[in-house]
Design an enzyme around this catalytic site. Structure first.
Site, PDB file in Angstrom:
ATOM      1  N   ASN A  91      -2.078  11.809 -15.793  1.00  0.00           N
ATOM      2  CA  ASN A  91      -2.648  11.284 -14.555  1.00  0.00           C
ATOM      3  C   ASN A  91      -2.636  12.322 -13.440  1.00  0.00           C
ATOM      4  OD1 ASN A  91      -3.152   8.800 -15.718  1.00  0.00           O
ATOM      5  ND2 ASN A  91      -1.311   7.838 -14.933  1.00  0.00           N
ATOM      6  N   ASP A 141       6.191   3.965  -4.610  1.00  0.00           N
ATOM      7  CA  ASP A 141       5.733   2.679  -4.097  1.00  0.00           C
ATOM      8  C   ASP A 141       6.293   1.551  -4.948  1.00  0.00           C
ATOM      9  OD1 ASP A 141       3.243   1.338  -2.412  1.00  0.00           O
ATOM     10  OD2 ASP A 141       3.567   0.367  -4.351  1.00  0.00           O
ATOM     11  N   TYR A 146       8.617  -6.729  -7.635  1.00  0.00           N
ATOM     12  CA  TYR A 146       8.239  -6.016  -8.856  1.00  0.00           C
ATOM     13  C   TYR A 146       9.345  -6.116  -9.903  1.00  0.00           C
ATOM     14  CZ  TYR A 146       4.167  -3.814  -6.628  1.00  0.00           C
ATOM     15  OH  TYR A 146       2.970  -3.575  -6.005  1.00  0.00           O
ATOM     16  N   PRO A 148       6.569   9.799 -19.371  1.00  0.00           N
ATOM     17  CA  PRO A 148       6.333  11.040 -18.618  1.00  0.00           C
ATOM     18  C   PRO A 148       5.042  11.736 -19.039  1.00  0.00           C
ATOM     19  CG  PRO A 148       8.623  10.916 -19.327  1.00  0.00           C
ATOM     20  CD  PRO A 148       7.895   9.790 -20.015  1.00  0.00           C
ATOM     21  N   GLU A 149       4.683  11.614 -20.311  1.00  0.00           N
ATOM     22  CA  GLU A 149       3.454  12.247 -20.790  1.00  0.00           C
ATOM     23  C   GLU A 149       2.234  11.611 -20.135  1.00  0.00           C
ATOM     24  OE1 GLU A 149       6.809  12.984 -23.200  1.00  0.00           O
ATOM     25  OE2 GLU A 149       5.894  11.017 -22.792  1.00  0.00           O
ATOM     26  N   ARG A 158       4.030   4.604 -18.054  1.00  0.00           N
ATOM     27  CA  ARG A 158       5.144   4.088 -18.853  1.00  0.00           C
ATOM     28  C   ARG A 158       5.854   5.191 -19.621  1.00  0.00           C
ATOM     29  NH1 ARG A 158       2.433  -0.847 -21.921  1.00  0.00           N
ATOM     30  NH2 ARG A 158       0.572   0.408 -21.537  1.00  0.00           N
ATOM     31  N   SER A 183      -1.565  -4.564   3.339  1.00  0.00           N
ATOM     32  CA  SER A 183      -2.243  -4.587   2.043  1.00  0.00           C
ATOM     33  C   SER A 183      -2.934  -5.929   1.857  1.00  0.00           C
ATOM     34  CB  SER A 183      -1.207  -4.360   0.932  1.00  0.00           C
ATOM     35  OG  SER A 183      -1.774  -4.509  -0.353  1.00  0.00           O
ATOM     36  N   ASP A 184      -4.078  -5.912   1.201  1.00  0.00           N
ATOM     37  CA  ASP A 184      -4.736  -7.139   0.735  1.00  0.00           C
ATOM     38  C   ASP A 184      -4.911  -8.164   1.854  1.00  0.00           C
ATOM     39  OD1 ASP A 184      -4.496  -5.790  -1.646  1.00  0.00           O
ATOM     40  OD2 ASP A 184      -2.794  -6.945  -2.355  1.00  0.00           O
ATOM     41  N   LEU A 242       2.249  10.162 -17.257  1.00  0.00           N
ATOM     42  CA  LEU A 242       2.284  10.600 -15.859  1.00  0.00           C
ATOM     43  C   LEU A 242       1.639  11.965 -15.692  1.00  0.00           C
ATOM     44  CD1 LEU A 242       3.463  10.185 -12.917  1.00  0.00           C
ATOM     45  CD2 LEU A 242       5.375  11.587 -13.700  1.00  0.00           C
TER      46      LEU A 242
END
Length: 357
Positions: free
Chosen positions: A303, A56, A61, A297-298, A295, A158-159, A300
């Site tokens: 999560n 996404d 951005y 890979p760890e 920010r 969205s929103d 990520l």
């Protein structure tokens, strides 16, 4: 709970998406707090390797870095990735038609996104935010034209107020136009007011919900304290993550109290607060896929492990007591025993189940 490759259908479409989507607002360092291209590539690869398939982004951005990075990363595997981007944020503040929901803004934004992404189609295009002035019929008809052209495959919004979304979805259905498959809204233990209108509307009209900021701008990770409330911040995109949390209204006294409850449940479960917050959003039957940002890979991988979290009733009671909201009128009014007695008498009526498509 599930696996990353346990795909779900997005709304009433045939598009298969992962239960966690990769948010890429952290791809690029133009705003001062994101990941550089090398780290962004590592995060992107780790997400796909874990079985994820939806990324996404948005036209603005990190000043376009996010889309450009993704364009590089997608080379050689474009068709296996569901790419979602957005329009409506202005590309040129001095040009009144460079932003908003109108047809001219839409066309310019999509052409720029296609160029940045190095592709000839976008899988899922969102109206990023309601501008309050563009006629809703223009929005839904303009988006439909893009679907018919083949430049966009699926539509999202969205929103935007629930009554506007419902109006456009109904117009699209009645006139045989492409309709919305996805609704992206802020939804977390800190921001539950979307439960009043937006989430029930999505369930009834067949939109798959994609929560943004499921960690409450980082507040639900437990990393902020009362001392952060007194620190001056900035509303600019180039501010810090703390600035964004304060500007978005999640870093507040109430937000910190909810974070304390999340931290306590995480301690009891032996997981991280972020995993608790993410897992909670996925319990809602309207939610198809929650957005995760990282920010490293760890971060990520941590999560993604939210998919393994399960709650018992005591954990949910703790979280709901801390984050409870007033549903407001007419919802609170309609649930009063007196009103229910007037409308149903002594009978009971089983509510309709949430639609599945």
């Amino acid at each position: 709970m599930t696996r990353m490759d346990d795909y779900r259908l997005l709304g009433r479409s045939g598009l298969r998406v992962s239960p966690l989507s990769l948010g890429t607002m952290t791809f690029g360092d133009a705003w001062g707090w994101g990941a550089d291209e090398k780290d962004s590539k590592r995060i992107f690869d780790a997400y796909l390797d874990a079985g994820g398939n939806m990324v996404d982004t948005a036209n603005i951005y990190t000043d376009g870095q996010s889309e450009r990075y993704l364009g590089e990363f997608l080379r050689g595997r474009r068709d296996s990735v569901v790419v979602a981007t957005k329009y409506a944020a202005t590309r040129e503040p001095s040009d009144p038609n460079a932003g908003g929901g109108g047809r001219k803004s839409l066309r310019g934004s999509v052409e720029a996104s296609l160029k940045n992404l190095g592709t000839d189609y976008i899988d899922l295009l969102y109206l990023h935010a309601w501008d309050g002035v563009t006629p809703s019929d223009e929005v839904i008809s303009s988006l439909g034209e893009l679907v018919r052209s083949g430049k966009v495959l699926y539509l999202g919004i969205s929103d935007t107020p629930a009554w506007q979304v419902a109006r456009m979805q109904t117009i699209a259905d009645m006139r045989g136009r492409p309709s919305f498959a996805a609704l992206q809204v802020e939804y977390s233990l800190i921001e539950r007011t979307t439960e009043r209108e937006l989430l029930p509307m999505a369930a009834d009209l067949g939109l798959g919900v994609i929560p943004w900021a499921p960690l409450g701008g980082g507040v639900l990770t437990g990393k902020y304290t009362a001392a952060d409330l007194a620190t001056p911040g900035s509303d600019a995109p180039a501010g810090t993550r703390r600035d964004h949390a304060k500007a978005n209204g999640t870093l507040t006294t109430r937000g910190l109290a909810i974070a304390d409850a999340v931290v306590e449940v995480a301690r009891q479960l032996g997981v991280t607060p972020a995993q608790v917050a993410l897992a909670w959003t996925l319990r809602h039957p309207s939610v198809v896929s929650s957005l995760i940002g990282a920010r490293t890979p760890e971060q990520l991988q941590q999560n993604i492990s939210a998919l393994d979290v399960t709650f018992d009733e005591s954990h949910l009671d703790t979280l709901h007591e801390a984050s409870d909201i007033d549903l407001g009128f007419p919802h609170e009014f309609l649930m009063r025993p007196m009103v229910r007695g007037v409308t149903t008498g002594r009978s009971t009526v089983r509510p309709r189940p949430i639609r599945t498509w």
